[in-house]
Design a protein around this motif. Structure first.
Motif, short mmCIF file in Angstrom:
data_model
loop_
_atom_site.label_atom_id
_atom_site.label_comp_id
_atom_site.label_asym_id
_atom_site.label_seq_id
_atom_site.Cartn_x
_atom_site.Cartn_y
_atom_site.Cartn_z
N ASN A 5 6.53 -4.35 10.77
CA ASN A 5 5.17 -4.83 11.02
C ASN A 5 4.45 -4.05 12.11
N MET A 14 -0.33 1.85 0.88
CA MET A 14 -0.99 0.60 0.53
C MET A 14 -1.40 0.62 -0.93
N THR A 80 0.69 -5.38 -0.12
CA THR A 80 -0.25 -6.43 0.24
C THR A 80 0.03 -7.64 -0.62
N HIS A 105 6.24 -10.88 4.58
CA HIS A 105 5.67 -10.49 5.88
C HIS A 105 6.74 -9.88 6.76
N ARG A 110 1.40 -6.69 4.26
CA ARG A 110 0.15 -7.26 4.77
C ARG A 110 -0.12 -8.49 3.93
N ASP A 159 -8.93 -11.14 10.78
CA ASP A 159 -8.04 -10.00 10.55
C ASP A 159 -7.15 -9.84 11.76
N GLY A 161 -4.45 -7.91 11.59
CA GLY A 161 -3.63 -6.75 11.26
C GLY A 161 -2.77 -7.01 10.05
N SER A 162 -1.64 -7.66 10.23
CA SER A 162 -0.73 -7.93 9.12
C SER A 162 -0.97 -9.29 8.48
N LEU A 179 -10.61 -5.33 2.96
CA LEU A 179 -9.34 -4.64 2.76
C LEU A 179 -9.55 -3.27 2.14
#
Length: 328
Positions: A5, A14, A80, A105, A110, A159, A161-162, A179
């Motif tokens: 993370n 991604m 994601t 996670h 994400r 938001d 981050g993760s 995103l």
């Protein structure tokens, strides 16, 4: 490639978006995510997302039956994970979904929730110590169930981050576009927004609820003004200038702006200037001083201050993150 993370992923990492289809879901948020991430724009020459439907069994989503492509165990290897909205917050998310979201996670994914999907993230412990939101009608309940979360009822999305959360309905579109903006830049995000016939994504800090919701259609008093301002962002516009354009008072203009955008005219204008600066930082090699002049900020100092306030990072850092990977 799986990462921890605390390591920032590159755009090439991604690529897999897994939509969690477990429990009683609302069809709007699921359909929005599938449409936005599942339809690549022609301009996305650097690759797009591989969208997966992941769930233990077929589920009824509104009037539809959704057949998952994979089981929930596939979430753990996704880049994601998106948890759509639940039809009834009094019906707890399935335990197997909570475990799968937590495991995803922990493996570096994400994780984002749309509307009441935040309750699943809360049950997985992902909201502890983090800002979060959901539909304004359910923020009090989310805070009561998960007191360690910092629940903000007045924003469109958060938001961390993760871990990301969105408010209801239209805010789900905003978070999905956010995103795409993070992964592909403002130009591609705006292209997707145009395909959806929706404005470019709104900043997450904008208010969820406005007193008189209305659309800026062709005959609305602000329709011509907004386009007129967008074409003159390099000029020193003021609120009286804008009011004169539509033959109204600054006070009445302020009421109109708050009703339509949730912002004052000057807040909206500054946001548009910063959004234009983002595009220039991504697509050109112009200096910060030149970008400041082209966006009506006047000086690099003013641009840096306003850019940091709205975007969260200085323009120099933003360019380093987005410039090289984005087409001109």
């Amino acid at each position: 490639m799986r990462v921890r993370n605390d390591i920032m992923r590159t755009l090439s990492d991604m690529h897999t978006v897994a939509l969690a289809t477990a429990g009683r879901l609302l069809h709007f948020e699921l359909a929005v995510a599938y449409e936005i991430f599942g339809t690549p724009p022609r301009e996305a020459t650097g690759g797009w997302y591989d969208v997966l439907l992941c769930g233990p069994v077929p589920v009824r989503v509104g009037p539809f039956v959704v057949e998952p492509d994979h089981g929930l165990e596939r979430l753990v290897s996704a880049d994601t994970v998106i948890v759509p909205a639940y039809a009834d917050i009094d019906d707890p998310p399935p335990p197997e979904l909570i475990e799968a979201v937590r495991a995803a996670h922990e493996s570096g994914a994400r994780v984002a929730s749309l509307c009441t999907g935040a309750f699943a993230l809360g049950a997985a412990g992902l909201l502890d110590g983090r800002r979060a939101t959901t539909h304004w009608a359910h923020t009090a309940e989310l805070s009561a169930r998960h007191p360690r979360a910092v629940v903000d009822p007045d924003v469109l999305y958060t938001d961390n981050g993760s871990v990301l959360t969105a408010a209801g309905k239209a805010a789900a579109v905003d978070l999905c576009l956010h995103l795409i903006h993070l992964d592909h830049g403002a130009t591609i995000a705006n292209t997707v927004a145009r395909r959806l016939v929706t404005p470019p994504h709104r900043p997450g800090g904008q208010a969820q609820f406005v007193a008189t919701p209305m659309q800026v259609t062709g005959d609305h008093v602000l329709a011509d003004l907004l386009a007129w301002v967008q074409q003159r962002l390099d000029q020193p516009l003021t609120v009286p200038d804008m009011a004169r354009r539509v033959n109204t008072s600054p006070r009445n203009l302020g009421r109109q702006f708050r009703a339509v955008t949730g912002q004052t005219p000057i807040q909206w204008l500054l946001t548009q200037r910063v959004r234009r600066a983002q595009e220039l930082l991504e697509a050109t090699d112009e200096s910060i001083e030149a970008v400041a002049l082209a966006t009506g900020m006047g000086t690099a100092t003013t641009l840096r201050r306003q850019f940091k306030r709205i975007v969260g990072v200085p323009p120099d850092s933003y360019r380093r993150s987005f410039h090289s990977a984005k087409p001109a």
